[in-house]
Design an enzyme around this catalytic site. Structure first.
Site, PDB file in Angstrom:
ATOM      1  N   ASN A   9     -26.509  68.974  68.574  1.00  9.77           N
ATOM      2  CA  ASN A   9     -27.219  67.965  67.798  1.00  9.77           C
ATOM      3  C   ASN A   9     -27.085  68.391  66.341  1.00  9.77           C
ATOM      4  O   ASN A   9     -27.758  69.315  65.905  1.00  9.77           O
ATOM      5  CB  ASN A   9     -28.690  67.921  68.241  1.00  9.77           C
ATOM      6  CG  ASN A   9     -29.547  67.053  67.332  1.00  9.77           C
ATOM      7  OD1 ASN A   9     -29.022  66.262  66.537  1.00  9.77           O
ATOM      8  ND2 ASN A   9     -30.861  67.183  67.446  1.00  9.77           N
ATOM      9  N   TRP A  10     -26.185  67.725  65.641  1.00 15.15           N
ATOM     10  CA  TRP A  10     -25.915  68.139  64.251  1.00 15.15           C
ATOM     11  C   TRP A  10     -27.035  67.752  63.292  1.00 15.15           C
ATOM     12  O   TRP A  10     -27.092  68.236  62.173  1.00 15.15           O
ATOM     13  CB  TRP A  10     -24.587  67.524  63.771  1.00 15.15           C
ATOM     14  CG  TRP A  10     -23.366  68.080  64.438  1.00 15.15           C
ATOM     15  CD1 TRP A  10     -23.315  69.005  65.448  1.00 15.15           C
ATOM     16  CD2 TRP A  10     -21.998  67.751  64.131  1.00 15.15           C
ATOM     17  NE1 TRP A  10     -22.012  69.261  65.795  1.00 15.15           N
ATOM     18  CE2 TRP A  10     -21.178  68.505  64.995  1.00 15.15           C
ATOM     19  CE3 TRP A  10     -21.385  66.883  63.219  1.00 15.15           C
ATOM     20  CZ2 TRP A  10     -19.787  68.428  64.981  1.00 15.15           C
ATOM     21  CZ3 TRP A  10     -20.003  66.790  63.198  1.00 15.15           C
ATOM     22  CH2 TRP A  10     -19.208  67.561  64.063  1.00 15.15           C
ATOM     23  N   LYS A  11     -27.901  66.848  63.700  1.00  9.66           N
ATOM     24  CA  LYS A  11     -28.993  66.361  62.839  1.00  9.66           C
ATOM     25  C   LYS A  11     -28.402  65.792  61.533  1.00  9.66           C
ATOM     26  O   LYS A  11     -27.331  65.213  61.572  1.00  9.66           O
ATOM     27  CB  LYS A  11     -30.012  67.479  62.590  1.00  9.66           C
ATOM     28  CG  LYS A  11     -30.448  68.158  63.888  1.00  9.66           C
ATOM     29  CD  LYS A  11     -31.633  69.058  63.740  1.00  9.66           C
ATOM     30  CE  LYS A  11     -31.998  69.642  65.091  1.00  9.66           C
ATOM     31  NZ  LYS A  11     -33.251  70.395  65.061  1.00  9.66           N
ATOM     32  N   HIS A  94     -35.936  62.333  69.920  1.00 11.16           N
ATOM     33  CA  HIS A  94     -35.992  63.721  69.442  1.00 11.16           C
ATOM     34  C   HIS A  94     -37.329  63.943  68.722  1.00 11.16           C
ATOM     35  O   HIS A  94     -37.835  63.034  68.074  1.00 11.16           O
ATOM     36  CB  HIS A  94     -34.815  64.001  68.501  1.00 11.16           C
ATOM     37  CG  HIS A  94     -34.715  65.452  68.158  1.00 11.16           C
ATOM     38  ND1 HIS A  94     -35.459  66.025  67.153  1.00 11.16           N
ATOM     39  CD2 HIS A  94     -33.990  66.454  68.713  1.00 11.16           C
ATOM     40  CE1 HIS A  94     -35.187  67.323  67.108  1.00 11.16           C
ATOM     41  NE2 HIS A  94     -34.299  67.608  68.041  1.00 11.16           N
ATOM     42  N   GLU A  96     -38.069  65.289  66.037  1.00 11.18           N
ATOM     43  CA  GLU A  96     -38.055  64.981  64.597  1.00 11.18           C
ATOM     44  C   GLU A  96     -38.195  63.484  64.372  1.00 11.18           C
ATOM     45  O   GLU A  96     -38.809  63.053  63.390  1.00 11.18           O
ATOM     46  CB  GLU A  96     -36.767  65.527  63.962  1.00 11.18           C
ATOM     47  CG  GLU A  96     -36.825  67.051  63.847  1.00 11.18           C
ATOM     48  CD  GLU A  96     -35.490  67.740  63.985  1.00 11.18           C
ATOM     49  OE1 GLU A  96     -34.448  67.087  63.841  1.00 11.18           O
ATOM     50  OE2 GLU A  96     -35.497  68.958  64.255  1.00 11.18           O
ATOM     51  N   GLU A 164     -37.514  69.997  75.059  1.00  9.67           N
ATOM     52  CA  GLU A 164     -37.491  70.765  73.816  1.00  9.67           C
ATOM     53  C   GLU A 164     -38.919  71.033  73.348  1.00  9.67           C
ATOM     54  O   GLU A 164     -39.545  70.166  72.720  1.00  9.67           O
ATOM     55  CB  GLU A 164     -36.747  69.988  72.721  1.00  9.67           C
ATOM     56  CG  GLU A 164     -35.304  69.694  73.067  1.00  9.67           C
ATOM     57  CD  GLU A 164     -34.459  69.520  71.818  1.00  9.67           C
ATOM     58  OE1 GLU A 164     -33.451  70.214  71.697  1.00  9.67           O
ATOM     59  OE2 GLU A 164     -34.827  68.694  70.949  1.00  9.67           O
ATOM     60  N   GLY A 170     -35.681  75.132  65.849  1.00  5.74           N
ATOM     61  CA  GLY A 170     -35.349  75.598  64.502  1.00  5.74           C
ATOM     62  C   GLY A 170     -36.238  76.736  64.012  1.00  5.74           C
ATOM     63  O   GLY A 170     -36.225  77.080  62.841  1.00  5.74           O
ATOM     64  N   SER A 210     -33.812  76.687  69.664  1.00  8.85           N
ATOM     65  CA  SER A 210     -33.301  78.016  69.288  1.00  8.85           C
ATOM     66  C   SER A 210     -32.404  78.645  70.357  1.00  8.85           C
ATOM     67  O   SER A 210     -32.429  79.857  70.566  1.00  8.85           O
ATOM     68  CB  SER A 210     -34.455  78.954  68.926  1.00  8.85           C
ATOM     69  OG  SER A 210     -35.174  78.427  67.833  1.00  8.85           O
ATOM     70  N   GLY A 231     -29.228  72.769  68.264  1.00  8.17           N
ATOM     71  CA  GLY A 231     -29.285  72.346  66.868  1.00  8.17           C
ATOM     72  C   GLY A 231     -28.498  73.292  65.978  1.00  8.17           C
ATOM     73  O   GLY A 231     -27.273  73.196  65.843  1.00  8.17           O
TER      74      GLY A 231
HETATM   75  P1  PGA Z   1     -32.406  74.265  67.343  1.00 11.56           P
HETATM   76  O1  PGA Z   1     -32.612  72.675  67.527  1.00 11.56           O
HETATM   77  O2  PGA Z   1     -31.353  74.685  68.330  1.00 11.56           O
HETATM   78  O3  PGA Z   1     -31.979  74.429  65.916  1.00 11.56           O
HETATM   79  O4  PGA Z   1     -33.721  74.903  67.638  1.00 11.56           O
HETATM   80  C1  PGA Z   1     -32.584  72.080  68.790  1.00 11.56           C
HETATM   81  C2  PGA Z   1     -32.808  70.593  68.646  1.00 11.56           C
HETATM   82  O5  PGA Z   1     -33.602  70.189  67.792  1.00 11.56           O
HETATM   83  O6  PGA Z   1     -32.197  69.776  69.379  1.00 11.56           O
END
Ligand code: PGA
Length: 248
Positions: A9-11, A94, A96, A164, A170, A210, A231
């Site tokens: 997931n590049w965001k 997600h 976010e 998640e 993150g 993470s 991520g």
């Molecule tokens: P992360 O993000 O691996 O940076 O913790 C995962 C995600 O938000 O899908």
């Protein structure tokens, strides 16, 4: 058996040219993977990255999709627009999006039903916040997210669920492998009750938060965990490949 799926997931990271450079580096590193390999990229990167991965085993996904077929929704992107660019997967709900963009269980549900109707594979995200975990309501929250978010889904096996825990995204804090396994077990049990035990045993459930090469093997060794949604570590070819090749 459930086939492992590792999705990046590049965001809101990487321009089209940076994205192309990343997948070009990634292609040889994951060419022998025995799991599904997916990169979910910003909408602006889809065309260029889609061209760059042609002929490889990497599949492309989007990070969101609107629920309407088309119309007056300035700034939004429809399933047909994604499909024409070769998109196969789409992340929905997600944390976010839930936290910053007003995503609710109800809008997750609408997006999921549209994606399925159009033949996209939704990666539906669920997960509790730190506050929710600490007040002991993790299962209640997950149950609500599943009950409402997946209402009306006809074939559960056509989607992927990503667990998640928000506190692990993150932050460098990973759920322990046992914690993740136990919670994903609960998600599967909830799916069995809502849908049917057989389809719940077939649906793929990823862990996300993470995940990195150093902890992927232990997480993936858990019985209930069928993959990862990655991520930060998806932004570096070696790290992402290290997770994809966790068993090598
Ligand atoms: P992360 O993000 O691996 O940076 O913790 C995962 C995600 O938000 O899908």
């Amino acid at each position: 058996m459930r086939k492992v799926i590792i999705a990046g997931n590049w965001k809101m990271n990487l321009t089209p040219s940076q994205g192309v450079a990343l997948v070009n580096e990634l292609k040889p590193l994951v060419a022998n993977a025995d799991c599904d390999v997916v990169v979910c990229v910003p909408a602006t990167d889809i065309y260029a990255v889609g061209e760059a991965i042609k002929g490889s085993n990497i599949k492309i996904g989007a990070e969101n999709v609107h629920f309407a077929e088309s119309g007056a929704y300035t700034g939004e992107i429809s399933a047909d627009m994604l499909l024409e660019l070769g998109v196969e997967y789409v992340i929905i709900g997600h944390s976010e999006r839930r936290q910053y963009f007003g995503e609710t269980d109800e809008t997750v549900n609408k997006r999921t039903l549209t994606a399925l109707k159009k033949g996209l594979i939704p990666i539906v995200c669920v997960g509790e916040t730190l506050e929710e975990r600490e007040s002991g309501i993790t299962e209640k929250v997950l149950k609500r997210q599943i009950e409402i978010g997946l209402e009306g889904v006809e074939d559960l096996t056509k989607l992927v669920v990503a667990y998640e825990p928000v506190w692990a995204i993150g932050t460098g804090k990973t759920a322990t492998a046992e914690q993740a396994n136990e919670t994903i077990g609960f998600i599967r049990k909830t799916l069995a009750e809502k849908f049917c035990p057989v389809c719940a045993s077939q649906v793929r459930i990823q862990y996300g938060g993470s995940m990195k090469p150093g902890n992927a093997k232990e997480l993936m060794a858990q019985e209930e965990i069928d993959g990862g949604l990655i991520g930060g570590a998806a932004l570096k070819a070696n790290d992402f490949a290290g997770i994809v090749n966790y068993n090598k």
